[in-house]
Write a protein that holds these residues in place. Structure first.
Motif, PDB file in Angstrom:
ATOM      1  N   PRO A   1     -10.823  -7.045  -0.381  1.00 45.85           N
ATOM      2  CA  PRO A   1     -10.247  -5.531   0.191  1.00 45.85           C
ATOM      3  C   PRO A   1     -10.898  -5.730   1.673  1.00 45.85           C
ATOM      4  O   PRO A   1     -11.526  -6.164   1.802  1.00 45.85           O
ATOM      5  N   ARG A   2     -10.513  -4.286   2.557  1.00 42.07           N
ATOM      6  CA  ARG A   2     -11.219  -4.252   3.491  1.00 42.07           C
ATOM      7  C   ARG A   2     -13.212  -3.806   3.102  1.00 42.07           C
ATOM      8  O   ARG A   2     -13.039  -2.921   2.050  1.00 42.07           O
ATOM      9  N   SER A   3     -13.186  -3.775   4.016  1.00 43.44           N
ATOM     10  CA  SER A   3     -14.855  -2.830   3.175  1.00 43.44           C
ATOM     11  C   SER A   3     -14.629  -1.430   3.260  1.00 43.44           C
ATOM     12  O   SER A   3     -13.914  -0.708   3.954  1.00 43.44           O
ATOM     13  N   VAL A   4     -15.218  -0.257   2.975  1.00 46.05           N
ATOM     14  CA  VAL A   4     -15.860   0.554   2.823  1.00 46.05           C
ATOM     15  C   VAL A   4     -15.782   1.747   4.094  1.00 46.05           C
ATOM     16  O   VAL A   4     -14.945   2.278   4.960  1.00 46.05           O
ATOM     17  N   ALA A   5     -16.364   0.902   5.174  1.00 41.38           N
ATOM     18  CA  ALA A   5     -16.649   1.191   6.703  1.00 41.38           C
ATOM     19  C   ALA A   5     -15.028   1.019   7.662  1.00 41.38           C
ATOM     20  O   ALA A   5     -15.213   2.044   8.280  1.00 41.38           O
ATOM     21  N   GLU A   6     -15.044  -0.184   6.972  1.00 41.51           N
ATOM     22  CA  GLU A   6     -13.666  -0.620   7.828  1.00 41.51           C
ATOM     23  C   GLU A   6     -12.361   0.271   7.588  1.00 41.51           C
ATOM     24  O   GLU A   6     -11.620   1.024   8.750  1.00 41.51           O
TER      25      GLU A   6
ATOM     26  N   PHE B   1      -5.288   7.956   2.801  1.00 42.39           N
ATOM     27  CA  PHE B   1      -4.469   6.909   3.098  1.00 42.39           C
ATOM     28  C   PHE B   1      -5.718   5.903   3.390  1.00 42.39           C
ATOM     29  O   PHE B   1      -5.335   4.360   3.412  1.00 42.39           O
ATOM     30  N   ALA B   2      -6.419   6.208   3.724  1.00 40.08           N
ATOM     31  CA  ALA B   2      -7.911   5.032   3.373  1.00 40.08           C
ATOM     32  C   ALA B   2      -7.308   4.584   2.416  1.00 40.08           C
ATOM     33  O   ALA B   2      -7.830   3.135   2.521  1.00 40.08           O
ATOM     34  N   LEU B   3      -7.301   5.040   0.624  1.00 41.90           N
ATOM     35  CA  LEU B   3      -7.661   4.274  -0.022  1.00 41.90           C
ATOM     36  C   LEU B   3      -5.849   3.469  -0.188  1.00 41.90           C
ATOM     37  O   LEU B   3      -5.551   2.120  -0.150  1.00 41.90           O
ATOM     38  N   ALA B   4      -4.570   3.778   0.472  1.00 38.90           N
ATOM     39  CA  ALA B   4      -3.598   3.332   1.021  1.00 38.90           C
ATOM     40  C   ALA B   4      -3.663   1.619   2.200  1.00 38.90           C
ATOM     41  O   ALA B   4      -3.057   0.804   1.546  1.00 38.90           O
ATOM     42  N   ILE B   5      -4.872   1.599   2.627  1.00 32.21           N
ATOM     43  CA  ILE B   5      -5.019   0.680   3.040  1.00 32.21           C
ATOM     44  C   ILE B   5      -6.211  -0.577   2.758  1.00 32.21           C
ATOM     45  O   ILE B   5      -6.303  -1.655   3.478  1.00 32.21           O
ATOM     46  N   CYS B   6      -6.868   0.153   2.095  1.00 32.15           N
ATOM     47  CA  CYS B   6      -8.171  -0.479   1.857  1.00 32.15           C
ATOM     48  C   CYS B   6      -7.154  -2.313   1.128  1.00 32.15           C
ATOM     49  O   CYS B   6      -8.516  -2.667   1.391  1.00 32.15           O
ATOM     50  N   GLY B   7      -6.416  -2.251   0.329  1.00 31.53           N
ATOM     51  CA  GLY B   7      -6.234  -3.878   0.275  1.00 31.53           C
ATOM     52  C   GLY B   7      -5.044  -4.646   0.892  1.00 31.53           C
ATOM     53  O   GLY B   7      -5.350  -5.998   0.788  1.00 31.53           O
ATOM     54  N   ARG B   8      -5.754  -3.971   2.257  1.00 35.36           N
ATOM     55  CA  ARG B   8      -5.083  -5.192   3.188  1.00 35.36           C
ATOM     56  C   ARG B   8      -3.304  -5.089   3.042  1.00 35.36           C
ATOM     57  O   ARG B   8      -2.711  -6.948   3.275  1.00 35.36           O
TER      58      ARG B   8
ATOM     59  N   GLY C   1       1.176  -1.235   0.033  1.00 34.42           N
ATOM     60  CA  GLY C   1       0.193  -0.399   0.158  1.00 34.42           C
ATOM     61  C   GLY C   1       1.082   0.846   0.275  1.00 34.42           C
ATOM     62  O   GLY C   1       2.025   1.091   0.799  1.00 34.42           O
ATOM     63  N   VAL C   2       0.494   2.880  -0.546  1.00 33.88           N
ATOM     64  CA  VAL C   2       1.448   3.380  -0.857  1.00 33.88           C
ATOM     65  C   VAL C   2       0.372   5.074  -0.450  1.00 33.88           C
ATOM     66  O   VAL C   2      -0.432   5.341  -1.145  1.00 33.88           O
ATOM     67  N   MET C   3       1.225   5.623   0.502  1.00 36.65           N
ATOM     68  CA  MET C   3       0.389   7.123  -0.027  1.00 36.65           C
ATOM     69  C   MET C   3       1.571   8.067   0.086  1.00 36.65           C
ATOM     70  O   MET C   3       2.941   8.350   1.246  1.00 36.65           O
ATOM     71  N   LEU C   4       1.750   8.730  -0.677  1.00 39.14           N
ATOM     72  CA  LEU C   4       2.895   9.824  -1.132  1.00 39.14           C
ATOM     73  C   LEU C   4       2.197  11.239  -0.899  1.00 39.14           C
ATOM     74  O   LEU C   4       1.443  10.723  -0.720  1.00 39.14           O
TER      75      LEU C   4
END
Length: 304
Positions: free
Chosen positions: A111-116, A144-151, A83-86
């Protein structure tokens, strides 16, 4: 949390990178192991973003070896689980936050759920907002949420809390700690030294494209044997700054803040010079003071 310091998940070995006349990285060695949060520290131009770019395969080294998840970076196999957050990232400005999350989640098998994602990143109440209608700090939380959504098992955070207020910054720290507790590893670049102290297991300090210090937080602090002395006094700050053993002195209202090599000699002189001195406190200098001292002593890299 169990640490798994075995085969590096990400590594640079003798990495060199030049942009025109500017030598961005000059033989950098770096390793991130499983279960770690590694903070990459340095002033602007020290080489932090160049190191991240090499590890992600965004640019190629001029010399040296780069490995990501045991493979050459830039390949699909290497990027799985990353996961990447530039610092800057172009996102479709007219999409709503929920739409951005749904789009990014579609790239991953589990992926993580939208709620998570929203809960971890602190996006309550923002899912229906357009991305371009958010403040800079809110956009950073979406990134940050986009970077972590794929676990991801390996997370790159490049100056993640820039633009966030104190409450939002601490919320993101809480999210990072939860991810690490679940088994993720993190490579963090930051200008906020308190962020490194709050999150990192290990620290690498870059200056002029070179590694000038590395190790645990305690080991980096130990590179400079310093003490911080705080007190309430009317003594002249410029005079105190010239005393033997004093490395810096500044005034914060009625309080005097002194960084010294050997605290005992300076404390004795303070007490002798001001009988009315009060609220004396002596502590070990933090990462901020160590960082400043280390980078001050580091030689500059010259352009060819």
């Amino acid at each position: 949390m169990t640490h798994r310091f075995d085969i590096p998940l990400a590594s640079l070995e003798g990495a060199h990178k030049r942009y025109g006349r500017t030598l961005a990285l000059d033989g950098v060695d770096l390793e991130l192991h499983g279960g770690q949060v590694l903070a990459l520290l340095g002033a602007n131009g020290a080489g932090k973003t160049s190191a991240i770019s090499l590890l992600l395969g965004l640019v190629a080294p001029d010399a040296g070896e780069v490995r990501l998840s045991g493979r050459a970076p830039g390949t699909l196999a290497a990027r799985r689980g990353v996961g990447v957050m530039l610092q800057s990232g172009a996102l479709p400005p007219t999409l709503k936050v929920r739409e951005l999350l749904d789009l990014t989640r579609s790239y991953y098998p589990d992926p993580r759920s939208v709620a998570e994602c929203a809960a971890i990143a602190g996006l309550a109440g923002l899912l229906g907002r357009r991305y371009d209608a958010l403040s800079g700090g809110q956009q950073r939380r979406v990134q940050f949420a986009l970077a972590i959504c794929g676990r991801p098992t390996l997370l790159f955070l490049d100056e993640p809390t820039t633009g966030l207020d104190i409450e939002a910054r601490q919320g993101l720290w809480h999210g990072v700690r939860d991810l690490v507790a679940e088994g993720a590893s993190v490579l963090l670049t930051t200008h906020y030294l308190e962020e490194a102290e709050a999150l990192a297991d290990r620290v690498v300090v870059l200056a002029g494209g070179r590694v000038v210090a590395e190790g645990s937080l305690e080991a980096v602090r130990a590179r400079v044997d310093q003490r911080r002395i705080r007190c309430v006094t009317t003594l002249d700050v410029e005079a105190v700054a010239r005393w033997p053993g004093v490395r810096s002195a500044r005034r914060d209202g009625v309080r005097l803040d002194v960084v010294a090599g050997i605290a005992e000699d300076v404390v004795r002189r303070l007490l002798a010079a001001d009988a009315a001195l009060s609220d004396l406190d002596v502590s070990r200098a933090g990462l901020a003071e160590a960082f400043l001292e280390i980078t001050r002593e580091a030689p500059l890299t010259e352009a060819a």
